[in-house]
Design an enzyme around this catalytic site. Structure first.
Site, PDB file in Angstrom:
ATOM      1  N   ARG A 246       0.822  -1.226   0.000  1.00  0.00           N
ATOM      2  CA  ARG A 246       0.000   0.000   0.000  1.00  0.00           C
ATOM      3  C   ARG A 246       0.850   1.268   0.000  1.00  0.00           C
ATOM      4  O   ARG A 246       0.424   2.292  -0.518  1.00  0.00           O
ATOM      5  CB  ARG A 246      -0.928   0.010   1.207  1.00  0.00           C
ATOM      6  CG  ARG A 246      -2.058  -0.962   1.034  1.00  0.00           C
ATOM      7  CD  ARG A 246      -3.041  -0.874   2.154  1.00  0.00           C
ATOM      8  NE  ARG A 246      -4.246  -1.598   1.807  1.00  0.00           N
ATOM      9  CZ  ARG A 246      -5.008  -2.231   2.680  1.00  0.00           C
ATOM     10  NH1 ARG A 246      -4.682  -2.242   3.955  1.00  0.00           N
ATOM     11  NH2 ARG A 246      -6.084  -2.865   2.293  1.00  0.00           N
TER      12      ARG A 246
ATOM     13  N   LYS B 142     -20.342 -16.425   1.322  1.00  0.00           N
ATOM     14  CA  LYS B 142     -21.789 -16.331   1.545  1.00  0.00           C
ATOM     15  C   LYS B 142     -22.525 -15.448   0.566  1.00  0.00           C
ATOM     16  O   LYS B 142     -21.953 -14.537  -0.015  1.00  0.00           O
ATOM     17  CB  LYS B 142     -22.021 -15.769   2.952  1.00  0.00           C
ATOM     18  CG  LYS B 142     -21.524 -16.689   4.030  1.00  0.00           C
ATOM     19  CD  LYS B 142     -21.703 -16.042   5.379  1.00  0.00           C
ATOM     20  CE  LYS B 142     -21.321 -17.020   6.478  1.00  0.00           C
ATOM     21  NZ  LYS B 142     -21.417 -16.398   7.787  1.00  0.00           N
TER      22      LYS B 142
ATOM     23  N   GLY C  12     -10.233  -7.552  -1.525  1.00  0.00           N
ATOM     24  CA  GLY C  12     -10.526  -8.566  -0.525  1.00  0.00           C
ATOM     25  C   GLY C  12      -9.827  -9.885  -0.777  1.00  0.00           C
ATOM     26  O   GLY C  12      -8.649  -9.918  -1.139  1.00  0.00           O
TER      27      GLY C  12
ATOM     28  N   GLY D 232     -13.710  -3.457   1.032  1.00  0.00           N
ATOM     29  CA  GLY D 232     -15.079  -2.971   1.226  1.00  0.00           C
ATOM     30  C   GLY D 232     -15.465  -1.946   0.172  1.00  0.00           C
ATOM     31  O   GLY D 232     -16.579  -1.962  -0.355  1.00  0.00           O
TER      32      GLY D 232
HETATM   33  P1  AMP Z   1     -15.847 -13.604   1.204  1.00  0.00           P
HETATM   34  O1  AMP Z   1     -15.188 -12.807   2.293  1.00  0.00           O
HETATM   35  O2  AMP Z   1     -17.325 -13.721   1.326  1.00  0.00           O
HETATM   36  O3  AMP Z   1     -15.389 -13.162  -0.178  1.00  0.00           O
HETATM   37  O4  AMP Z   1     -15.335 -15.096   1.396  1.00  0.00           O
HETATM   38  C1  AMP Z   1     -14.002 -15.470   1.226  1.00  0.00           C
HETATM   39  C2  AMP Z   1     -13.814 -16.800   1.897  1.00  0.00           C
HETATM   40  O5  AMP Z   1     -14.697 -17.731   1.318  1.00  0.00           O
HETATM   41  C3  AMP Z   1     -12.436 -17.400   1.766  1.00  0.00           C
HETATM   42  O6  AMP Z   1     -11.801 -17.355   3.008  1.00  0.00           O
HETATM   43  C4  AMP Z   1     -12.701 -18.831   1.325  1.00  0.00           C
HETATM   44  O7  AMP Z   1     -11.988 -19.791   2.079  1.00  0.00           O
HETATM   45  C5  AMP Z   1     -14.184 -19.000   1.602  1.00  0.00           C
HETATM   46  N1  AMP Z   1     -14.799 -20.022   0.751  1.00  0.00           N
HETATM   47  C6  AMP Z   1     -14.719 -20.155  -0.569  1.00  0.00           C
HETATM   48  N2  AMP Z   1     -15.346 -21.260  -0.980  1.00  0.00           N
HETATM   49  C7  AMP Z   1     -15.850 -21.858   0.111  1.00  0.00           C
HETATM   50  C8  AMP Z   1     -16.586 -23.059   0.345  1.00  0.00           C
HETATM   51  N3  AMP Z   1     -16.950 -23.867  -0.659  1.00  0.00           N
HETATM   52  N4  AMP Z   1     -16.931 -23.343   1.623  1.00  0.00           N
HETATM   53  C9  AMP Z   1     -16.575 -22.537   2.627  1.00  0.00           C
HETATM   54  N5  AMP Z   1     -15.878 -21.402   2.473  1.00  0.00           N
HETATM   55  C10 AMP Z   1     -15.512 -21.066   1.238  1.00  0.00           C
END
Ligand code: AMP
Length: 398
Positions: free
Chosen positions: A37, A199, A355, A378
């Site tokens: 950064r 999610k 992210g 974010g």
């Molecule tokens: P996010 O912050 O919502 O973008 O989620 C990122 C996280 O999603 C990462 O740490 C991944 O390990 C997790 N992730 C990706 N695929 C899966 C999965 N099939 N089951 C559980 N976690 C997951």
């Protein structure tokens, strides 16, 4: 509307307050662990020096919650910055107050000063007008180069602009706005978006916005299992958001009459334990066993996604395809990242929205091989939701 660029400021002999994003990780000895950064802000700082301005830099680091916390001081950053610039950086042990004001006045053309952590004052996040005025004191111009903080209306990103006649975007901010903004607003087509991560919650606005803009939306990651459950499939012990099942049904329904084509994986990698060395197996999404945990997209899906991506002219990607932190479950994410690097070399515009996907691209050492990897987690997500970021809106129109 475009925003005023640093290129159009007359900075000679002026004090330029610059909001940078120096929220860098420090190690246990208080040394900067990753200077990504700081390097990203160098073009803007060097431009001010070259033009004979005086750069007064301000940033937050960590979450000190409105009080001075010794381990969150920006002092180590000042030392790192001095090394990278090859010239001294005046570090002030406060970010506002009469002493700092006086020091600002004593600067010479081409000097660089870094103020102490803005978040040592609760007034920063509260967007307090008096605090903002103190920050602006003895400065004649304002530049925001902290895209990663632009989604927050804080004193240093929004409030402070009220005390300047001209507030401009720095080079890093401009690059973010150009790639994220232009790619979404006037993409070359076919325009393909890829969404992953854990999610659906928190991504629903991204899905709706991308649906309105893109020709394809490819979905991977943990969120696919809530969609499969909504379709009545067995998902074993994969990630499920019970409270989002209705939402998932609505999204699926919505895409049936959409110009944008939704593509969900046809096969997945399953395991019995989410840890390195655990047993894995590829199964079709209709054959997930009751004990299986889905952790990555499968090879057939990688082929399908690749086929669509190879025919595209612009790609925006956010969120990993699987649990990429564990090498055995990283294939889907790595394949997407490598394909994007190859396509970039062939002239396709490829943008990664911050992210975890930015972390994945970095892990595979591909950051420099894509058109743009956003520095804002974010902020880039809010951008992909179609929101106007307060720190951007507050800048002077071009
Ligand atoms: P996010 O912050 O919502 O973008 O989620 C990122 C996280 O999603 C990462 O740490 C991944 O390990 C997790 N992730 C990706 N695929 C899966 C999965 N099939 N089951 C559980 N976690 C997951």
């Amino acid at each position: 509307m475009g925003k005023l660029s640093i290129d159009h400021l007359e900075m000679q002999g002026k004090n330029v307050l610059v909001r940078v994003d120096f929220n860098v990780p420090l190690d246990e000895n208080q040394n900067v662990r990753d200077d990504f950064r700081i390097r990203a802000a160098l073009p803007t700082i060097q431009k001010i020096i070259r033009d004979g301005g005086r750069a007064i830099l301000c940033s937050h680091l960590g979450r000190p919650k409105g009080k001075p916390v010794a381990t969150m001081s920006l002092k180590p950053v000042a030392e790192k910055l001095a090394q990278l610039l090859g010239k001294p950086v005046n570090f002030t042990t406060d970010c506002i107050g009469p002493k700092v004001s006086q020091l600002k006045k004593s600067l010479q053309d081409g000097d660089v000063m870094l103020l102490e952590n803005l978040r040592f004052y609760a007034e920063e996040e509260a967007n307090d007008p008096d605090f903002a005025r103190s920050l602006a004191e003895n400065c004649q111009l304002y530049v925001n180069d902290a895209f990663g903080s632009a989604h927050r209306a804080h004193a240093s990103t929004e409030g402070v602009t009220k005390y300047f006649r001209k507030s401009a975007a720095g080079y890093l901010m401009e690059k973010e706005l150009k790639y994220l903004g232009d790619t979404l607003e006037k993409p070359e087509r076919p325009f393909v978006t890829i969404l992953g991560g854990a999610k659906i919650s928190g991504k629903i606005d991204v899905i709706s916005h991308l649906q309105n803009k893109a020709d394809y939306l490819l979905i991977g990651g943990g969120m696919i299992f809530t969609f499969y459950k909504a379709q009545g499939k067995e998902i074993g012990k994969s990630l499920l958001e019970e409270d989002r099942l209705e939402m998932a049904k609505d999204i699926l329904q919505n895409f049936q009459s959409s110009r944008c084509k939704l593509v969900l994986p046809e096969d997945v990698l399953i395991t019995d334990k989410v840890e390195s060395g655990a047993r894995t197996q590829v199964v079709d999404v209709d054959d997930i066993p009751a004990e299986g945990i889905g952790v990555d997209i499968g090879p057939k899906t990688i082929d399908t996604f690749s086929g669509i991506l190879k025919n595209s002219r612009a790609i925006v990607w956010t969120g990993p395809m699987g649990v990429f932190e564990i090498p055995e479950f990283a294939k889907g994410t790595e394949n997407v990242a490598r394909l994007l690097a190859d396509l970039t070399a062939q002239g396709v515009t490829t943008v990664v929205g911050g992210g975890d996907s930015a972390a994945a691209v970095k892990k595979f050492k591909l950051t420099d091989q894509l058109s743009h990897v956003s520095t804002g987690g974010g902020a880039s997500l809010e951008f992909l939701e179609g929101k106007l970021l307060p720190g951007v809106a507050a800048l002077t129109d071009a």
